[in-house]
Write a protein that holds these residues in place. Structure first.
Motif, PDB file in Angstrom:
ATOM      1  N   LEU A 198       1.386  -1.189   0.155  1.00 15.57           N
ATOM      2  CA  LEU A 198      -0.256  -0.106   0.017  1.00 15.57           C
ATOM      3  C   LEU A 198       1.077   1.306  -0.184  1.00 15.57           C
ATOM      4  O   LEU A 198       0.495   2.667  -0.402  1.00 15.57           O
ATOM      5  CB  LEU A 198      -0.821   0.160   0.920  1.00 15.57           C
ATOM      6  CG  LEU A 198      -1.981  -1.124   0.953  1.00 15.57           C
ATOM      7  CD1 LEU A 198      -2.700  -1.113   2.716  1.00 15.57           C
ATOM      8  CD2 LEU A 198      -2.955  -0.962  -0.058  1.00 15.57           C
ATOM      9  N   GLY A 199       1.870   1.186  -0.154  1.00 14.47           N
ATOM     10  CA  GLY A 199       3.583   1.909  -0.106  1.00 14.47           C
ATOM     11  C   GLY A 199       3.408   3.240   1.673  1.00 14.47           C
ATOM     12  O   GLY A 199       3.373   4.059   1.534  1.00 14.47           O
ATOM     13  N   ILE A 200       3.316   2.427   2.563  1.00 20.95           N
ATOM     14  CA  ILE A 200       2.754   2.911   3.869  1.00 20.95           C
ATOM     15  C   ILE A 200       3.845   2.137   4.660  1.00 20.95           C
ATOM     16  O   ILE A 200       4.542   1.443   5.041  1.00 20.95           O
ATOM     17  CB  ILE A 200       0.918   2.828   3.827  1.00 20.95           C
ATOM     18  CG1 ILE A 200       0.225   2.938   3.637  1.00 20.95           C
ATOM     19  CG2 ILE A 200       1.367   2.643   5.929  1.00 20.95           C
ATOM     20  CD1 ILE A 200      -1.222   2.607   4.328  1.00 20.95           C
ATOM     21  N   THR A 201       4.282   3.458   5.523  1.00 20.37           N
ATOM     22  CA  THR A 201       5.714   3.318   6.170  1.00 20.37           C
ATOM     23  C   THR A 201       5.003   2.353   7.165  1.00 20.37           C
ATOM     24  O   THR A 201       4.677   2.301   8.269  1.00 20.37           O
ATOM     25  CB  THR A 201       6.175   4.408   7.149  1.00 20.37           C
ATOM     26  OG1 THR A 201       7.120   5.329   5.268  1.00 20.37           O
ATOM     27  CG2 THR A 201       7.907   4.541   7.824  1.00 20.37           C
ATOM     28  N   SER A 202       6.229   0.793   7.636  1.00 19.98           N
ATOM     29  CA  SER A 202       5.698   0.112   8.905  1.00 19.98           C
ATOM     30  C   SER A 202       7.082   0.511   9.538  1.00 19.98           C
ATOM     31  O   SER A 202       8.122   0.447   9.939  1.00 19.98           O
ATOM     32  CB  SER A 202       5.852  -1.934   8.535  1.00 19.98           C
ATOM     33  OG  SER A 202       7.151  -1.043   7.621  1.00 19.98           O
ATOM     34  N   VAL A 203       6.054   0.299  11.515  1.00 22.46           N
ATOM     35  CA  VAL A 203       6.950   0.315  12.301  1.00 22.46           C
ATOM     36  C   VAL A 203       7.197  -0.535  12.826  1.00 22.46           C
ATOM     37  O   VAL A 203       5.482  -0.904  13.292  1.00 22.46           O
ATOM     38  CB  VAL A 203       6.455   1.576  12.679  1.00 22.46           C
ATOM     39  CG1 VAL A 203       7.333   1.684  14.082  1.00 22.46           C
ATOM     40  CG2 VAL A 203       6.811   3.264  11.844  1.00 22.46           C
ATOM     41  N   ALA A 204       7.826  -1.483  12.989  1.00 24.95           N
ATOM     42  CA  ALA A 204       7.532  -2.797  13.900  1.00 24.95           C
ATOM     43  C   ALA A 204       7.936  -2.455  15.673  1.00 24.95           C
ATOM     44  O   ALA A 204       9.088  -1.550  15.601  1.00 24.95           O
ATOM     45  CB  ALA A 204       8.594  -4.079  13.161  1.00 24.95           C
ATOM     46  N   VAL A 205       8.012  -2.810  16.626  1.00 25.67           N
ATOM     47  CA  VAL A 205       8.495  -2.592  17.928  1.00 25.67           C
ATOM     48  C   VAL A 205       9.215  -4.309  18.152  1.00 25.67           C
ATOM     49  O   VAL A 205       8.240  -5.113  17.659  1.00 25.67           O
ATOM     50  CB  VAL A 205       7.110  -2.473  18.785  1.00 25.67           C
ATOM     51  CG1 VAL A 205       6.864  -0.724  18.906  1.00 25.67           C
ATOM     52  CG2 VAL A 205       6.003  -3.261  19.081  1.00 25.67           C
ATOM     53  N   PHE A 206       9.602  -4.288  18.742  1.00 35.97           N
ATOM     54  CA  PHE A 206      10.490  -5.609  19.434  1.00 35.97           C
ATOM     55  C   PHE A 206      11.151  -5.508  21.080  1.00 35.97           C
ATOM     56  O   PHE A 206      11.303  -4.862  21.470  1.00 35.97           O
ATOM     57  CB  PHE A 206      11.510  -6.206  18.333  1.00 35.97           C
ATOM     58  CG  PHE A 206      12.739  -5.131  18.936  1.00 35.97           C
ATOM     59  CD1 PHE A 206      13.930  -4.911  19.126  1.00 35.97           C
ATOM     60  CD2 PHE A 206      12.831  -3.711  17.687  1.00 35.97           C
ATOM     61  CE1 PHE A 206      15.372  -4.537  19.490  1.00 35.97           C
ATOM     62  CE2 PHE A 206      13.604  -2.779  17.242  1.00 35.97           C
ATOM     63  CZ  PHE A 206      15.083  -3.017  17.781  1.00 35.97           C
ATOM     64  N   SER A 207      10.908  -6.836  21.899  1.00 37.36           N
ATOM     65  CA  SER A 207      11.714  -6.797  23.290  1.00 37.36           C
ATOM     66  C   SER A 207      13.039  -7.168  22.533  1.00 37.36           C
ATOM     67  O   SER A 207      13.364  -7.169  21.474  1.00 37.36           O
ATOM     68  CB  SER A 207      11.244  -7.822  23.380  1.00 37.36           C
ATOM     69  OG  SER A 207      10.807  -8.839  23.257  1.00 37.36           O
ATOM     70  N   ASP A 208      13.451  -6.859  23.581  1.00 42.44           N
ATOM     71  CA  ASP A 208      15.440  -7.975  23.631  1.00 42.44           C
ATOM     72  C   ASP A 208      15.481  -8.558  23.040  1.00 42.44           C
ATOM     73  O   ASP A 208      15.951  -9.187  21.838  1.00 42.44           O
ATOM     74  CB  ASP A 208      15.598  -7.183  24.838  1.00 42.44           C
ATOM     75  CG  ASP A 208      15.925  -6.254  25.523  1.00 42.44           C
ATOM     76  OD1 ASP A 208      15.856  -5.130  24.764  1.00 42.44           O
ATOM     77  OD2 ASP A 208      16.238  -5.546  26.692  1.00 42.44           O
ATOM     78  N   ALA A 209      14.000 -10.194  23.492  1.00 43.97           N
ATOM     79  CA  ALA A 209      14.317 -11.241  23.200  1.00 43.97           C
ATOM     80  C   ALA A 209      14.119 -11.367  21.165  1.00 43.97           C
ATOM     81  O   ALA A 209      14.564 -11.863  20.731  1.00 43.97           O
ATOM     82  CB  ALA A 209      13.526 -12.654  23.966  1.00 43.97           C
ATOM     83  N   ASP A 210      13.567 -10.341  20.342  1.00 44.80           N
ATOM     84  CA  ASP A 210      13.487 -10.613  19.687  1.00 44.80           C
ATOM     85  C   ASP A 210      13.675  -8.812  18.570  1.00 44.80           C
ATOM     86  O   ASP A 210      13.639  -8.853  17.742  1.00 44.80           O
ATOM     87  CB  ASP A 210      11.621 -10.083  19.520  1.00 44.80           C
ATOM     88  CG  ASP A 210      11.014 -11.490  19.351  1.00 44.80           C
ATOM     89  OD1 ASP A 210      11.539 -12.327  19.804  1.00 44.80           O
ATOM     90  OD2 ASP A 210       9.937 -10.704  19.934  1.00 44.80           O
ATOM     91  N   LYS A 211      15.129  -8.583  19.312  1.00 48.11           N
ATOM     92  CA  LYS A 211      15.950  -7.667  18.360  1.00 48.11           C
ATOM     93  C   LYS A 211      16.630  -8.706  16.832  1.00 48.11           C
ATOM     94  O   LYS A 211      16.887  -7.606  16.312  1.00 48.11           O
ATOM     95  CB  LYS A 211      17.116  -7.411  19.180  1.00 48.11           C
ATOM     96  CG  LYS A 211      18.279  -8.745  19.411  1.00 48.11           C
ATOM     97  CD  LYS A 211      18.907  -7.975  20.142  1.00 48.11           C
ATOM     98  CE  LYS A 211      20.487  -8.614  20.843  1.00 48.11           C
ATOM     99  NZ  LYS A 211      21.613  -8.467  21.555  1.00 48.11           N
TER     100      LYS A 211
END
Length: 205
Positions: free
Chosen positions: A24-37
């Motif tokens: 869709l041409g939309i900027t995606s922002v991920a968040v993550f825990s230390d375990a998922d870096k």
């Protein structure tokens, strides 16, 4: 249309959302825990924000951290996926208060449908076909009387708690009597004055 969306989830759930946002041409922002870096959703997203903490309770379930990440990245919307905060009334309300779109039901809708007996009331008012059932029941005697009227077998349910917690099939009055206290107590773990109701159990042939 939003131009930046934060995904408040992880793993395959987040990866699928990121792929859709890219199309869709939309900027995606991920968040993550230390375990998922080093997780795939962190690599795939346009922007990735560390929440800190090893456990979900210190990261993906922290409303303050997720909202801070949204503000930091200029995200206009947060998509919670499913699980974690997807059915959290406080999270949906906090997004509304912060002026960030919660991609899902409103806080009011989550509050209304979070209680099963209230969801039944709303469905009945909307004319939705339902299995026979009851409003909240005040006592075991009232439940036994209602079950005779509705017809066995019945499903005894707590109005609070998700994932079928406390849901008990009762084939007869003895089973209902044995289940009453445990179902009531389980509901109160989630909601201090949780009630109990029942519905006719439609067994498959």
């Amino acid at each position: 249309m939003f131009n930046t969306v934060l995904i408040a989830n992880r793993g395959e759930i987040a990866c699928r959302a990121i792929r859709t946002l890219k199309r869709l041409g939309i900027t995606s922002v991920a968040v993550f825990s230390d375990a998922d870096k080093n997780a795939q959703h962190v690599k795939d997203a346009d922007i990735a924000i560390a929440l800190g903490g090893e456990k979900a309770s210190d990261s993906y379930l922290r409303i303050d951290k997720i909202l801070a990440a949204a503000r930091q990245t200029g995200a206009q919307a947060i998509w919670p996926g499913y699980g974690f905060l997807s059915e959290s009334l406080p999270f949906a309300a906090a997004c509304e208060e912060a002026g960030i779109a919660f991609v899902g039901p409103t806080a009011q809708q989550i509050g209304e449908f979070g209680l099963k007996h209230r969801a039944r009331e709303l469905a009945a008012a909307a004319g939705v076909p339902m299995t026979p059932g009851t409003p909240l029941l005040a006592s075991l005697d009232e439940a036994l009387s209602a079950a005779e009227r509705v017809g066995y077998p019945v499903m005894l349910k707590s109005t609070a708690g998700g994932g079928g917690i406390g849901l008990t099939r009762c084939a007869d009055a003895e089973a209902l009597s044995n289940a009453w206290e445990s179902v009531r107590r389980l509901g109160e773990q989630f909601f201090s004055d949780a009630g109990v109701f029942l519905e006719r159990c439609i067994d498959r042939a």
